[in-house]
Design a protein around this motif. Structure first.
Motif, PDB file in Angstrom:
ATOM      1  N   SER A 103       0.820  -1.202   0.000  1.00 46.20           N
ATOM      2  CA  SER A 103       0.000   0.000   0.000  1.00 46.20           C
ATOM      3  C   SER A 103       0.861   1.262   0.000  1.00 46.20           C
ATOM      4  CB  SER A 103      -0.931  -0.005   1.213  1.00 46.20           C
ATOM      5  OG  SER A 103      -1.684   1.182   1.262  1.00 46.20           O
ATOM      6  N   SER A 104       1.882   1.266   0.812  1.00 48.78           N
ATOM      7  CA  SER A 104       2.764   2.432   0.916  1.00 48.78           C
ATOM      8  C   SER A 104       3.489   2.698  -0.397  1.00 48.78           C
ATOM      9  CB  SER A 104       3.777   2.199   2.050  1.00 48.78           C
ATOM     10  OG  SER A 104       4.693   3.254   2.130  1.00 48.78           O
ATOM     11  N   CYS A 105       4.008   1.658  -1.021  1.00 49.47           N
ATOM     12  CA  CYS A 105       4.708   1.804  -2.298  1.00 49.47           C
ATOM     13  C   CYS A 105       3.767   2.366  -3.358  1.00 49.47           C
ATOM     14  CB  CYS A 105       5.285   0.449  -2.721  1.00 49.47           C
ATOM     15  SG  CYS A 105       6.285   0.522  -4.221  1.00 49.47           S
ATOM     16  N   HIS A 106       2.558   1.811  -3.431  1.00 45.14           N
ATOM     17  CA  HIS A 106       1.582   2.289  -4.409  1.00 45.14           C
ATOM     18  C   HIS A 106       1.264   3.764  -4.172  1.00 45.14           C
ATOM     19  CE1 HIS A 106      -1.759   1.988  -7.276  1.00 45.14           C
ATOM     20  NE2 HIS A 106      -2.371   2.830  -6.450  1.00 45.14           N
ATOM     21  N   MET A 107       1.015   4.129  -2.910  1.00 39.56           N
ATOM     22  CA  MET A 107       0.677   5.509  -2.592  1.00 39.56           C
ATOM     23  C   MET A 107       1.803   6.468  -2.987  1.00 39.56           C
ATOM     24  SD  MET A 107       0.083   7.401   1.058  1.00 39.56           S
ATOM     25  CE  MET A 107       1.839   7.258   1.376  1.00 39.56           C
ATOM     26  N   LEU A 108       3.036   6.123  -2.662  1.00 40.84           N
ATOM     27  CA  LEU A 108       4.150   7.018  -2.970  1.00 40.84           C
ATOM     28  C   LEU A 108       4.310   7.217  -4.476  1.00 40.84           C
ATOM     29  CD1 LEU A 108       6.601   5.755  -0.233  1.00 40.84           C
ATOM     30  CD2 LEU A 108       5.403   7.975  -0.289  1.00 40.84           C
ATOM     31  N   TRP A 109       4.160   6.147  -5.252  1.00 41.33           N
ATOM     32  CA  TRP A 109       4.214   6.295  -6.701  1.00 41.33           C
ATOM     33  C   TRP A 109       3.034   7.121  -7.218  1.00 41.33           C
ATOM     34  CZ3 TRP A 109       7.767   6.098 -10.171  1.00 41.33           C
ATOM     35  CH2 TRP A 109       8.914   5.331  -9.950  1.00 41.33           C
ATOM     36  N   ARG A 113      -3.593  17.836  -8.099  1.00 40.85           N
ATOM     37  CA  ARG A 113      -3.270  18.124  -6.698  1.00 40.85           C
ATOM     38  C   ARG A 113      -4.116  17.236  -5.789  1.00 40.85           C
ATOM     39  NH1 ARG A 113      -4.213  23.878  -5.108  1.00 40.85           N
ATOM     40  NH2 ARG A 113      -5.918  23.131  -3.840  1.00 40.85           N
ATOM     41  N   VAL A 114      -3.439  16.338  -5.088  1.00 40.43           N
ATOM     42  CA  VAL A 114      -4.100  15.439  -4.153  1.00 40.43           C
ATOM     43  C   VAL A 114      -4.194  16.139  -2.805  1.00 40.43           C
ATOM     44  CG1 VAL A 114      -3.935  13.220  -2.949  1.00 40.43           C
ATOM     45  CG2 VAL A 114      -3.297  13.386  -5.369  1.00 40.43           C
ATOM     46  N   GLY A 115      -5.400  16.173  -2.241  1.00 40.18           N
ATOM     47  CA  GLY A 115      -5.598  16.781  -0.931  1.00 40.18           C
ATOM     48  C   GLY A 115      -5.628  15.768   0.193  1.00 40.18           C
ATOM     49  N   ALA A 116      -6.028  14.541  -0.125  1.00 41.34           N
ATOM     50  CA  ALA A 116      -6.091  13.485   0.890  1.00 41.34           C
ATOM     51  C   ALA A 116      -5.980  12.128   0.204  1.00 41.34           C
ATOM     52  CB  ALA A 116      -7.407  13.570   1.674  1.00 41.34           C
ATOM     53  N   TYR A 117      -5.398  11.177   0.914  1.00 38.96           N
ATOM     54  CA  TYR A 117      -5.222   9.818   0.400  1.00 38.96           C
ATOM     55  C   TYR A 117      -5.308   8.878   1.588  1.00 38.96           C
ATOM     56  CZ  TYR A 117      -3.048   5.934  -2.205  1.00 38.96           C
ATOM     57  OH  TYR A 117      -2.795   4.736  -2.830  1.00 38.96           O
ATOM     58  N   GLU A 118      -6.171   7.906   1.494  1.00 42.91           N
ATOM     59  CA  GLU A 118      -6.265   6.884   2.531  1.00 42.91           C
ATOM     60  C   GLU A 118      -6.535   5.551   1.856  1.00 42.91           C
ATOM     61  OE1 GLU A 118      -8.794   5.580   6.503  1.00 42.91           O
ATOM     62  OE2 GLU A 118      -9.242   7.482   5.532  1.00 42.91           O
ATOM     63  N   ASP A 119      -5.847   4.528   2.316  1.00 44.24           N
ATOM     64  CA  ASP A 119      -6.065   3.188   1.786  1.00 44.24           C
ATOM     65  C   ASP A 119      -6.366   2.261   2.956  1.00 44.24           C
ATOM     66  OD1 ASP A 119      -6.180   0.971   0.125  1.00 44.24           O
ATOM     67  OD2 ASP A 119      -4.027   0.885  -0.246  1.00 44.24           O
ATOM     68  N   ARG A 120      -7.163   1.261   2.699  1.00 43.53           N
ATOM     69  CA  ARG A 120      -7.462   0.207   3.670  1.00 43.53           C
ATOM     70  C   ARG A 120      -7.148  -1.122   2.996  1.00 43.53           C
ATOM     71  NH1 ARG A 120      -9.801   2.380   8.241  1.00 43.53           N
ATOM     72  NH2 ARG A 120     -10.346   0.270   8.878  1.00 43.53           N
ATOM     73  N   PRO A 121      -5.851  -1.407   2.841  1.00 39.90           N
ATOM     74  CA  PRO A 121      -5.470  -2.608   2.103  1.00 39.90           C
ATOM     75  C   PRO A 121      -5.783  -3.877   2.880  1.00 39.90           C
ATOM     76  CG  PRO A 121      -3.547  -1.653   3.142  1.00 39.90           C
ATOM     77  CD  PRO A 121      -4.691  -0.696   3.391  1.00 39.90           C
ATOM     78  N   SER A 122      -5.963  -4.949   2.139  1.00 42.06           N
ATOM     79  CA  SER A 122      -6.129  -6.255   2.787  1.00 42.06           C
ATOM     80  C   SER A 122      -5.426  -7.310   1.941  1.00 42.06           C
ATOM     81  CB  SER A 122      -7.602  -6.593   2.986  1.00 42.06           C
ATOM     82  OG  SER A 122      -8.258  -6.745   1.752  1.00 42.06           O
ATOM     83  N   GLY A 123      -4.830  -8.259   2.625  1.00 43.88           N
ATOM     84  CA  GLY A 123      -4.151  -9.357   1.959  1.00 43.88           C
ATOM     85  C   GLY A 123      -4.865 -10.663   2.244  1.00 43.88           C
ATOM     86  N   ARG A 124      -4.863 -11.532   1.269  1.00 38.27           N
ATOM     87  CA  ARG A 124      -5.506 -12.848   1.400  1.00 38.27           C
ATOM     88  C   ARG A 124      -4.418 -13.908   1.332  1.00 38.27           C
ATOM     89  NH1 ARG A 124     -10.510 -15.446   0.585  1.00 38.27           N
ATOM     90  NH2 ARG A 124     -10.282 -17.432  -0.501  1.00 38.27           N
ATOM     91  N   LEU A 125      -4.221 -14.610   2.453  1.00 39.65           N
ATOM     92  CA  LEU A 125      -3.214 -15.656   2.546  1.00 39.65           C
ATOM     93  C   LEU A 125      -3.917 -16.998   2.669  1.00 39.65           C
ATOM     94  CD1 LEU A 125       0.120 -15.651   4.232  1.00 39.65           C
ATOM     95  CD2 LEU A 125      -1.446 -17.431   4.993  1.00 39.65           C
ATOM     96  N   LEU A 126      -3.473 -17.951   1.879  1.00 40.70           N
ATOM     97  CA  LEU A 126      -4.042 -19.289   1.908  1.00 40.70           C
ATOM     98  C   LEU A 126      -3.028 -20.247   2.518  1.00 40.70           C
ATOM     99  CD1 LEU A 126      -6.186 -21.426   1.047  1.00 40.70           C
ATOM    100  CD2 LEU A 126      -4.927 -21.602  -1.115  1.00 40.70           C
ATOM    101  N   GLU A 127      -3.434 -20.926   3.586  1.00 40.87           N
ATOM    102  CA  GLU A 127      -2.624 -22.021   4.111  1.00 40.87           C
ATOM    103  C   GLU A 127      -2.923 -23.220   3.236  1.00 40.87           C
ATOM    104  OE1 GLU A 127      -1.953 -22.693   8.410  1.00 40.87           O
ATOM    105  OE2 GLU A 127      -3.539 -21.182   8.606  1.00 40.87           O
ATOM    106  N   SER A 128      -1.939 -23.660   2.479  1.00 39.23           N
ATOM    107  CA  SER A 128      -2.188 -24.661   1.449  1.00 39.23           C
ATOM    108  C   SER A 128      -1.729 -26.069   1.811  1.00 39.23           C
ATOM    109  CB  SER A 128      -1.515 -24.225   0.141  1.00 39.23           C
ATOM    110  OG  SER A 128      -0.151 -23.963   0.353  1.00 39.23           O
ATOM    111  N   ILE A 176      -3.485  -9.216  -2.840  1.00 37.76           N
ATOM    112  CA  ILE A 176      -3.620  -8.045  -1.972  1.00 37.76           C
ATOM    113  C   ILE A 176      -4.577  -7.096  -2.679  1.00 37.76           C
ATOM    114  CG2 ILE A 176      -2.484  -5.965  -1.074  1.00 37.76           C
ATOM    115  CD1 ILE A 176      -0.074  -7.647  -0.368  1.00 37.76           C
ATOM    116  N   LEU A 177      -5.527  -6.585  -1.923  1.00 37.74           N
ATOM    117  CA  LEU A 177      -6.492  -5.616  -2.436  1.00 37.74           C
ATOM    118  C   LEU A 177      -6.123  -4.238  -1.908  1.00 37.74           C
ATOM    119  CD1 LEU A 177      -9.211  -4.742  -3.743  1.00 37.74           C
ATOM    120  CD2 LEU A 177     -10.299  -5.383  -1.573  1.00 37.74           C
ATOM    121  N   LEU A 178      -5.924  -3.296  -2.827  1.00 40.78           N
ATOM    122  CA  LEU A 178      -5.708  -1.893  -2.458  1.00 40.78           C
ATOM    123  C   LEU A 178      -6.985  -1.138  -2.794  1.00 40.78           C
ATOM    124  CD1 LEU A 178      -2.111  -1.283  -3.887  1.00 40.78           C
ATOM    125  CD2 LEU A 178      -2.774  -2.104  -1.618  1.00 40.78           C
ATOM    126  N   SER A 179      -7.470  -0.366  -1.837  1.00 42.59           N
ATOM    127  CA  SER A 179      -8.713   0.397  -2.009  1.00 42.59           C
ATOM    128  C   SER A 179      -8.492   1.860  -1.659  1.00 42.59           C
ATOM    129  CB  SER A 179      -9.812  -0.185  -1.116  1.00 42.59           C
ATOM    130  OG  SER A 179     -10.014  -1.547  -1.375  1.00 42.59           O
TER     131      SER A 179
END
Length: 159
Positions: free
Chosen positions: A68-74, A85-100, A110-113
């Motif tokens: 999320s941080s890398c995406h935001m900085l780019w 001009r961006v005035g505000a940026y907020e992300d609520r990322p989530s990752g999906r891990l499967l125990e296989s 990973i979902l970036l929103s």
């Protein structure tokens, strides 16, 4: 392939020895500390599902945050270059891990929103720049699972 090389160094020290080392899976603490020169220590543990301390960060969370941080900085960089001009940026990322399987697992996605408020600039261009930021993100370029983008763009109300 040629290019500039950047080296990132840290130390990771296990601090969870309860006096007997690792006598069995349930017999030791998962606490550890990451140290990077000139920065505060980062106390870590395993995910609570793997006998970790829920009050501490775990590696899986840090991967999601790094993405999320890398995406935001780019994204901010590209918007600045495009005159948006961006005035505000907020992300609520989530990752999906499967125990296989026994002691195996992997991230499925990973979902970036990101929710972005732009002060000036074209909304469609602001949306498009998310894909460009994704293509430029060093972390996204380093993983072998999908990164899903679901951005939203808001403009402040006009007076």
């Amino acid at each position: 392939m040629t290019g500039r090389v950047h080296i990132y160094e840290a130390s990771v020290t296990w601090t969870g020895n309860l006096g007997q080392g690792t006598p069995k899976y349930s017999g030791y603490d998962r606490s550890h500390v990451a140290r990077i020169a000139g920065k505060p220590d980062l106390a870590l543990s395993a995910d609570p599902a793997f006998r970790g301390n829920p009050a501490m960060y775990n590696p899986e969370e840090l991967l999601v945050v790094a993405m999320s941080s890398c995406h935001m900085l780019w994204y901010l960089h590209l918007c600045a270059n495009a005159g948006i001009r961006v005035g505000a940026y907020e992300d609520r990322p989530s990752g999906r891990l499967l125990e296989s399987g026994k002691e195996k697992g992997h991230f499925e996605s990973i979902l970036l929103s990101p929710s972005v408020t732009i002060e000036t600039g074209d909304v469609q261009e602001a949306l498009r720049l998310h894909q460009e930021a994704h293509e430029a993100c060093f972390i996204a370029n380093s993983v072998n699972f999908p990164v899903i983008l679901e951005p939203s763009i808001k403009q402040p109300p006009t007076a």
